[in-house]
Enzyme design. Structure first.
Site, short mmCIF file in Angstrom:
data_model
loop_
_atom_site.label_atom_id
_atom_site.label_comp_id
_atom_site.label_asym_id
_atom_site.label_seq_id
_atom_site.Cartn_x
_atom_site.Cartn_y
_atom_site.Cartn_z
N ASP A 99 -83.35 18.86 -33.52
CA ASP A 99 -82.65 19.08 -32.01
C ASP A 99 -82.85 20.18 -31.89
O ASP A 99 -82.52 21.20 -30.93
CB ASP A 99 -80.54 19.20 -32.82
CG ASP A 99 -79.95 19.77 -34.08
OD1 ASP A 99 -80.88 20.53 -34.67
OD2 ASP A 99 -79.63 20.46 -34.17
N HIS A 142 -77.72 20.62 -44.57
CA HIS A 142 -78.53 21.78 -44.02
C HIS A 142 -79.93 22.25 -45.34
O HIS A 142 -80.80 22.96 -45.27
CB HIS A 142 -77.71 23.18 -44.24
CG HIS A 142 -76.61 23.59 -43.77
ND1 HIS A 142 -75.19 23.23 -43.62
CD2 HIS A 142 -77.21 23.97 -42.36
CE1 HIS A 142 -74.58 23.61 -42.96
NE2 HIS A 142 -75.99 24.24 -41.85
N GLN A 189 -81.28 33.09 -29.48
CA GLN A 189 -82.09 32.37 -30.34
C GLN A 189 -83.85 32.47 -29.91
O GLN A 189 -84.68 32.83 -31.10
CB GLN A 189 -81.28 30.49 -30.41
CG GLN A 189 -82.64 30.16 -32.06
CD GLN A 189 -82.53 29.32 -31.93
OE1 GLN A 189 -81.31 28.40 -31.58
NE2 GLN A 189 -83.60 28.22 -32.51
N LYS A 191 -71.63 12.23 -44.34
CA LYS A 191 -70.32 12.17 -44.83
C LYS A 191 -70.30 11.33 -45.92
O LYS A 191 -70.28 10.07 -46.04
CB LYS A 191 -69.94 12.05 -43.49
CG LYS A 191 -70.25 12.72 -41.98
CD LYS A 191 -69.06 13.76 -41.82
CE LYS A 191 -69.53 14.51 -40.70
NZ LYS A 191 -68.89 15.86 -40.40
N THR A 192 -68.34 11.25 -46.27
CA THR A 192 -68.16 10.53 -46.61
C THR A 192 -66.33 10.31 -46.34
O THR A 192 -66.36 11.01 -45.83
CB THR A 192 -67.83 11.18 -48.44
OG1 THR A 192 -66.70 12.56 -48.50
CG2 THR A 192 -69.48 11.33 -48.70
N HIS A 239 -73.76 22.39 -46.20
CA HIS A 239 -73.28 21.42 -46.93
C HIS A 239 -74.67 20.36 -46.96
O HIS A 239 -75.96 20.89 -46.34
CB HIS A 239 -72.73 20.18 -45.39
CG HIS A 239 -72.54 20.40 -44.35
ND1 HIS A 239 -74.06 19.75 -43.55
CD2 HIS A 239 -72.14 21.46 -43.31
CE1 HIS A 239 -73.99 19.90 -42.20
NE2 HIS A 239 -72.85 21.18 -42.14
N LYS A 242 -73.70 8.39 -39.46
CA LYS A 242 -73.94 9.97 -40.16
C LYS A 242 -74.13 10.31 -41.76
O LYS A 242 -74.01 10.12 -42.20
CB LYS A 242 -73.06 10.81 -39.47
CG LYS A 242 -73.57 11.84 -38.94
CD LYS A 242 -72.02 13.18 -38.38
CE LYS A 242 -73.06 14.67 -37.74
NZ LYS A 242 -71.95 14.78 -36.61
N LYS A 252 -74.15 19.11 -29.13
CA LYS A 252 -72.50 18.82 -29.07
C LYS A 252 -72.11 18.52 -27.75
O LYS A 252 -72.71 18.61 -26.67
CB LYS A 252 -72.43 20.49 -29.13
CG LYS A 252 -72.24 21.04 -30.37
CD LYS A 252 -71.26 20.53 -31.91
CE LYS A 252 -71.32 21.47 -33.08
NZ LYS A 252 -73.13 21.18 -34.09
N THR A 299 -70.91 28.73 -39.18
CA THR A 299 -69.47 27.98 -39.11
C THR A 299 -68.98 27.84 -39.95
O THR A 299 -67.46 27.82 -39.09
CB THR A 299 -70.14 26.86 -37.62
OG1 THR A 299 -71.30 25.84 -38.84
CG2 THR A 299 -71.35 26.75 -36.51
N ARG A 322 -67.53 25.15 -27.49
CA ARG A 322 -66.77 24.71 -28.95
C ARG A 322 -66.26 26.05 -28.48
O ARG A 322 -66.25 26.64 -27.69
CB ARG A 322 -67.82 25.32 -30.03
CG ARG A 322 -69.23 24.27 -29.90
CD ARG A 322 -70.05 24.15 -31.02
NE ARG A 322 -70.51 25.08 -31.71
CZ ARG A 322 -71.54 25.21 -32.82
NH1 ARG A 322 -71.86 24.03 -33.35
NH2 ARG A 322 -71.34 26.39 -32.95
#
Length: 427
Positions: free
Chosen positions: A194, A46, A173, A232-233, A43, A229, A80, A38, A84
RNA sequence: GGGGAGGUUCCAGAGCGGUCAAAUGGGACGGACUGUAAAUCCGUUACUUCGGUUUCGAAGGUUCGAAUCCUUCUCUCCCCA
């Protein structure tokens, strides 16, 4: 220690299908985890999956890393709340190549029987026609079964709907798993919690289509103890690609972990042994202000994801910026050395002419150098006492900056809040 | 195709002709305290040459005046066919 036990004591295990452990103990087993392209970089989110594969290989099993060239074209509805947007083929190709290169860093692709392998599901989907697919795959699972999945149910209950495309994701999948099981002897699919539903669709497909047996294992979703979460920053996701998140910022991300988080994360994101970890815990508890855990965690991951040299640089930068080193530390330093310290920190260029005339602080930070998105914001932040220049707080919005602020006749260090640094280069 | 409900500032969600740059909550950012932690408390959260200027799905219209009323369009969701 076997693979499952390893995940268990590290607190990584979420769910495991009955019989999986026995299967794993029976010999070298092949297993896989999929990564959807994606974006053109992975990041930190993962990283759990990467660590899972590393443990898997260390335990003597054969890891497959699947890059989802096909699944990426469809979009996973799991987790989600909204449909998307589809990515174009060009972007997907680019993303796949980048992700592949990143994954190659973490696993051993040349160690004999349990060498890691990379596969791309686009390879077996590109020639698979729609009609063949619905006849060979779709026929084996009922819509009732598919609708019962949480990821689907949530979307049906919510008010944004779910397209047929995303609905069919689990079949795609699921077929991946079937394909790898059939052609590569892959008995296990792993993934984040998930992914349980998607993975089980695969084992179910294998069972119904070929009466075969396959297994599922999921890992904990990494959360912060304060419930927010992970990964994230203020500037967005923390990427593995140094062009997106500099090693310095990457290092800072981990260093800033809270005590509780650091204690959990160091188990998940490093390969340190139980004994080492317990010793670190004790050391940290004795003097929490030294943040031994955070430092060990940040060091280990920064080196694994980037390099020893990047780590050293990050340390140097951090020591200067956050230690009590005064701004004088920079005085007389060569430009190269100084830039080395600010490597990975946002930089802006200002022309010398503009500065020599004197620039109002708000114009400087809100316009000439986009430390702030607008002048209003710069103004507000200065009034709130949150802006420093060369480590000295800016007194008011009327301040005018000129030559006298330059360090080594060339640089100005700007600070937004305590942690966000910017380097203004004047030439 | 028919019927219904909706689209408000980062998000959720009030507002239903002037006192609305828009309540409240969340998030985010900043300050104080600290250990570059957690918790807590406080502040900010459209742009601006500080005169104003552009915002409430889009375009028109009514009005001295609209996020609020009317028209058309558009998108989303729900129910029926």
């Amino acid at each position: 220690m076997n693979f499952v036990e390893e995940l268990r004591w590290r607190g990584m295990l979420h769910d495991i299908m009955p019989g999986t452990e026995e299967k794993l103990n029976s010999g070298v087993i092949a297993g896989y985890i999929g990564f959807d392209p994606t974006a053109d970089s992975l990041h930190v989110g993962h990283l759990t999956q990467i660590m899972t594969l590393i443990h898997f290989q260390k335990a003597g099993h054969k890891p497959y890393a699947l890059v989802g060239g096909a699944t990426g074209m469809v979009g996973d509805p799991s987790g989600k709340s909204e449909e998307r947007n589809l990515l174009s083929a060009d972007i997907l190709n680019h993303n796949q190549a980048c992700i592949k290169a990143q994954l190659e860093k973490f696993l051993d692709f040349g160690c004999g029987a349990n060498s890691a392998e990379m596969v791309n599901n686009y390879d077996w989907f590109k020639e698979f026609s729609f009609l063949d697919f619905i006849r060979d795959v779709g026929k084996h699972l009922t819509v009732n079964y598919m609708m019962a999945k949480d990821s689907v149910k949530k979307r049906l209950e919510g008010d944004s709907g779910l397209s047929f495309t995303e609905f069919s994701y689990q079949l795609i999948q699921g077929y991946d798993f079937y394909y790898l099981w059939k052609h590569k002897g892959c008995f296990l699919q792993m993934g984040g919690s998930d992914q349980w539903g998607n993975i089980v669709t695969g084992t179910e497909l294998i069972r119904r289509k070929d009466r075969g047996e396959a297994f599922a294992l999921t890992t904990q979703l990494i959360k912060k103890t304060d419930g927010t979460k992970f990964g994230k920053t203020e500037s967005g996701a923390v990427w593995l690609d140094p062009a997106r998140t500099s090693p310095y910022k990457f290092y800072q991300f981990w260093l800033n972990a809270s005590d509780d988080d650091a204690k959990n994360w160091i188990r998940i994101f490093t390969l340190k042994s139980k004994e080492e970890l317990e010793a670190l815990d004790a050391e940290h508890a004795a003097a929490p202000n030294l943040r031994v855990l955070q430092k060990a965690l940040a060091k280990d991951i920064t080196i694994r994801v980037h390099s020893e040299a990047d780590y050293e640089t990050a340390i140097k930068s951090s020591e200067f910026l956050f230690g009590n080193g005064s701004i004088d530390f920079l005085t007389g330093m060569s430009d190269d050395n100084l830039l080395g310290i600010f490597d990975g920190i946002e930089q802006f260029n200002i022309s010398k002419e503009e500065l020599s005339a004197g620039i109002n602080i708000v114009d400087l930070l809100g316009d000439k150098a986009k430390v702030f998105p607008s002048k209003s914001e710069a103004k507000k932040m200065i009034q709130g006492g949150g802006v420093s220049l060369n480590k000295a707080k800016v007194g008011g919005v009327e301040e005018v900056i000129n030559h006298s602020s330059l360090i080594n006749n060339k640089f100005i260090v700007a600070q937004k809040g305590k942690k966000n640094y910017y380097l203004l280069i004047v030439e």
